[in-house]
Design a protein around this motif. Sequence first.
Motif, mmCIF file in Angstrom:
data_model
loop_
_atom_site.group_PDB
_atom_site.id
_atom_site.type_symbol
_atom_site.label_atom_id
_atom_site.label_comp_id
_atom_site.label_asym_id
_atom_site.label_seq_id
_atom_site.Cartn_x
_atom_site.Cartn_y
_atom_site.Cartn_z
ATOM 1 N N VAL A 54 10.152 -12.761 -8.089
ATOM 2 C CA VAL A 54 8.891 -13.136 -8.251
ATOM 3 C C VAL A 54 8.019 -13.009 -7.030
ATOM 4 N N TYR A 55 6.593 -12.316 -7.471
ATOM 5 C CA TYR A 55 5.834 -11.947 -6.434
ATOM 6 C C TYR A 55 4.620 -12.587 -6.406
ATOM 7 N N CYS A 56 3.983 -13.120 -5.275
ATOM 8 C CA CYS A 56 2.757 -13.595 -5.004
ATOM 9 C C CYS A 56 1.798 -12.430 -5.039
ATOM 10 N N PRO A 57 1.060 -11.799 -6.046
ATOM 11 C CA PRO A 57 0.256 -10.559 -5.746
ATOM 12 C C PRO A 57 -0.794 -10.620 -4.683
ATOM 13 N N PRO A 58 -1.233 -9.491 -4.269
ATOM 14 C CA PRO A 58 -2.426 -9.312 -3.110
ATOM 15 C C PRO A 58 -3.616 -9.269 -4.067
ATOM 16 N N LYS A 59 -4.757 -9.771 -3.520
ATOM 17 C CA LYS A 59 -5.800 -9.941 -4.234
ATOM 18 C C LYS A 59 -6.359 -8.455 -4.366
ATOM 19 N N ALA A 60 -7.097 -8.219 -5.493
ATOM 20 C CA ALA A 60 -7.652 -6.850 -5.657
ATOM 21 C C ALA A 60 -8.714 -6.833 -4.476
ATOM 22 N N THR A 61 -8.896 -5.549 -3.704
ATOM 23 C CA THR A 61 -10.263 -5.312 -3.058
ATOM 24 C C THR A 61 -11.514 -4.933 -3.764
ATOM 25 N N ASP A 62 -12.486 -5.048 -3.094
ATOM 26 C CA ASP A 62 -13.796 -4.713 -3.776
ATOM 27 C C ASP A 62 -13.681 -3.028 -4.181
ATOM 28 N N ASP A 63 -13.040 -2.168 -3.301
ATOM 29 C CA ASP A 63 -12.882 -0.845 -3.698
ATOM 30 C C ASP A 63 -11.817 -0.762 -4.907
ATOM 31 N N GLU A 64 -10.964 -1.468 -4.865
ATOM 32 C CA GLU A 64 -10.134 -1.346 -6.087
ATOM 33 C C GLU A 64 -10.743 -1.707 -7.329
ATOM 34 N N LEU A 65 -11.674 -2.783 -7.384
ATOM 35 C CA LEU A 65 -12.388 -3.126 -8.430
ATOM 36 C C LEU A 65 -13.558 -2.097 -8.835
ATOM 37 N N MET A 66 -14.012 -1.514 -7.802
ATOM 38 C CA MET A 66 -14.889 -0.315 -8.124
ATOM 39 C C MET A 66 -14.601 1.017 -8.709
ATOM 40 N N GLU A 67 -12.996 0.930 -8.767
ATOM 41 C CA GLU A 67 -12.494 2.284 -9.461
ATOM 42 C C GLU A 67 -12.871 2.257 -11.028
ATOM 43 N N PHE A 68 -13.313 0.890 -11.363
ATOM 44 C CA PHE A 68 -13.684 1.092 -12.982
ATOM 45 C C PHE A 68 -15.027 0.578 -12.930
ATOM 46 N N HIS A 69 -15.367 -0.664 -12.086
ATOM 47 C CA HIS A 69 -16.816 -1.327 -12.350
ATOM 48 C C HIS A 69 -17.689 -0.568 -11.511
ATOM 49 N N GLU A 70 -19.026 -0.833 -11.906
ATOM 50 C CA GLU A 70 -20.151 -0.176 -11.237
ATOM 51 C C GLU A 70 -20.263 -0.957 -9.580
ATOM 52 N N THR A 71 -20.643 -0.633 -8.804
ATOM 53 C CA THR A 71 -20.925 -1.247 -7.302
ATOM 54 C C THR A 71 -21.708 -2.340 -7.209
ATOM 55 N N ASP A 72 -22.919 -2.290 -8.232
ATOM 56 C CA ASP A 72 -23.879 -3.227 -7.954
ATOM 57 C C ASP A 72 -23.405 -4.497 -8.723
ATOM 58 N N TYR A 73 -22.509 -4.333 -9.797
ATOM 59 C CA TYR A 73 -21.969 -5.407 -10.507
ATOM 60 C C TYR A 73 -20.822 -6.099 -9.719
ATOM 61 N N ILE A 74 -19.965 -5.349 -9.189
ATOM 62 C CA ILE A 74 -19.130 -5.822 -7.983
ATOM 63 C C ILE A 74 -19.909 -6.779 -7.159
ATOM 64 N N LYS A 75 -20.768 -5.928 -6.429
ATOM 65 C CA LYS A 75 -21.641 -6.900 -5.227
ATOM 66 C C LYS A 75 -22.272 -8.185 -5.681
ATOM 67 N N PHE A 76 -22.762 -8.068 -7.233
ATOM 68 C CA PHE A 76 -23.209 -9.353 -7.754
ATOM 69 C C PHE A 76 -22.186 -10.492 -7.980
ATOM 70 N N LEU A 77 -21.001 -10.058 -8.744
ATOM 71 C CA LEU A 77 -20.012 -11.097 -8.697
ATOM 72 C C LEU A 77 -19.788 -11.591 -7.247
ATOM 73 N N LYS A 78 -19.518 -10.808 -6.270
ATOM 74 C CA LYS A 78 -19.262 -11.241 -5.037
ATOM 75 C C LYS A 78 -19.978 -11.975 -4.320
ATOM 76 N N GLU A 79 -21.430 -12.009 -4.465
ATOM 77 C CA GLU A 79 -22.412 -12.635 -3.955
ATOM 78 C C GLU A 79 -22.909 -13.897 -4.678
ATOM 79 N N VAL A 80 -22.890 -13.919 -5.901
ATOM 80 C CA VAL A 80 -23.442 -15.108 -6.851
ATOM 81 C C VAL A 80 -22.597 -16.359 -6.781
ATOM 82 N N THR A 81 -23.139 -17.680 -6.635
ATOM 83 C CA THR A 81 -22.225 -18.718 -6.568
ATOM 84 C C THR A 81 -23.089 -19.529 -7.617
#
Length: 380
Positions: A54-81
């Motif tokens: 059983v593992y507690c997985p590490p959170k994906a980093t911004d860079d890992e998410l940007m391997e597929f997703h557009e930078t602007d979209y990841i920045k938006f998801l990170k900043e919006v609340t």
Amino acid sequence: TFHIQPHSKQKVSYFHHKDVGNFHFGLQHPMKPHRLTLTNNLVLSYGLHKKMTVYCPPKATDDELMEFHETDYIKFLKEVTPENSEEFAEDFPKFNISEDCPIFEGLYDFCQIYAGASIGAAHQLASDGADICINWSGGLHHAKRFEASGFCFVNDIVLAIQHLLRFYPRVLYIDIDIHHGDGVQEAFYATDRVMTVSFHKYDSGSFFPGTGNISEIGYGLGKFFCLNVPLKDGIDDDSYVSLFKDVILDVRDHYQPSVIVLQCGADSLGKDRLGGFNISIKAHGECVKFIKSWQIPLLVLGGGGYRISNVARCWTYETGILLDTELQPELPQKNHYYNFFGPDFSLHPPLVRKMDNLNTRSELQKISQQVHELLRFLDG
Ligand code: V1P
Ligand code: CA
Ligand code: ZN
């Protein structure tokens, strides 16, 4: 003398983050991350954690998410609340923020957790740390490069497959969620290194997301490396399992995958709140058992599932299958959420209803025949 080994034991790793069940899409929203806490609890109460790592997985980093997703979209998801969402409202249409994909507290943490688990699981398979990796919080197959869709914000499946492609020549993706796996299909539509196969409800465009006709077969180098199995409401255990085995065996024989990613969306079960199929947990699990029996490295993911007590039952049963462990049909009483599972308190409640199977024998026969014809194009 010969020692016959019926099957050598496959090593299983299980990825669960303790916080993943604590996110809320909103009161009226059908997607309930709490089902992941229910599932994990049931897995533990059956003692299955003793048979896997059983593992507690590490959170994906911004860079890992940007391997597929557009930078602007990841920045938006990170900043919006929810608090600052007015400042970002002009971006909502562009990123498809809507009733289906609302801004909620901790949205980006949720994305990092479920995607990190799928990437971590893929990495462990590739580095030979396990034969089977499980992440029930993953499988969010609708997310696109720069937009959210159908309760999915980032596409953990695409990210995991991209990671696997660094190590394996051919990835087979199989999707038994009742919805079409459109985001994964689109990401790999033009490559022969990933074959995508989705079974889903399709009624010429009105059932979400509207795509998944059998005529969608891939493009360019990817032509014939995409397969869709469109079905109608009410499909029953026998029709589903026999069609699944018939199709997927021929896919294996033609494609010869080096690794398999299996999305196990539980909204294909009978009595789901969004789906309309009529299959039992045993039939759903039989599909998992069939793939496991091939002994090809396997990444198992969750997906949809909107009657959460049944989602927890299904994914617990399938964890048992992946561990070659039969589970007693009476749910363990020491489980913290026991009361959720009434009135039957059984692993296999009756999900199959007296309803019409709108898929006729001849239609199913025709789909099978069309699939075999398409797969013949993979030869030579
Ligand atoms: O049908 C739609 C869209 C919204 N309309 C403008 C058309 N959305 C569906 C989305 C289903 C997503 C399935 C995800 C998955 O494949 C993977 C996790 O399982 C939808 C539905 C429905 N009955 O199909 N959204 C909602 N219901 C919904 C209901 C209440 C509140 C928010 C969303
Ligand atoms: Ca599907
Ligand atoms: Zn679904």
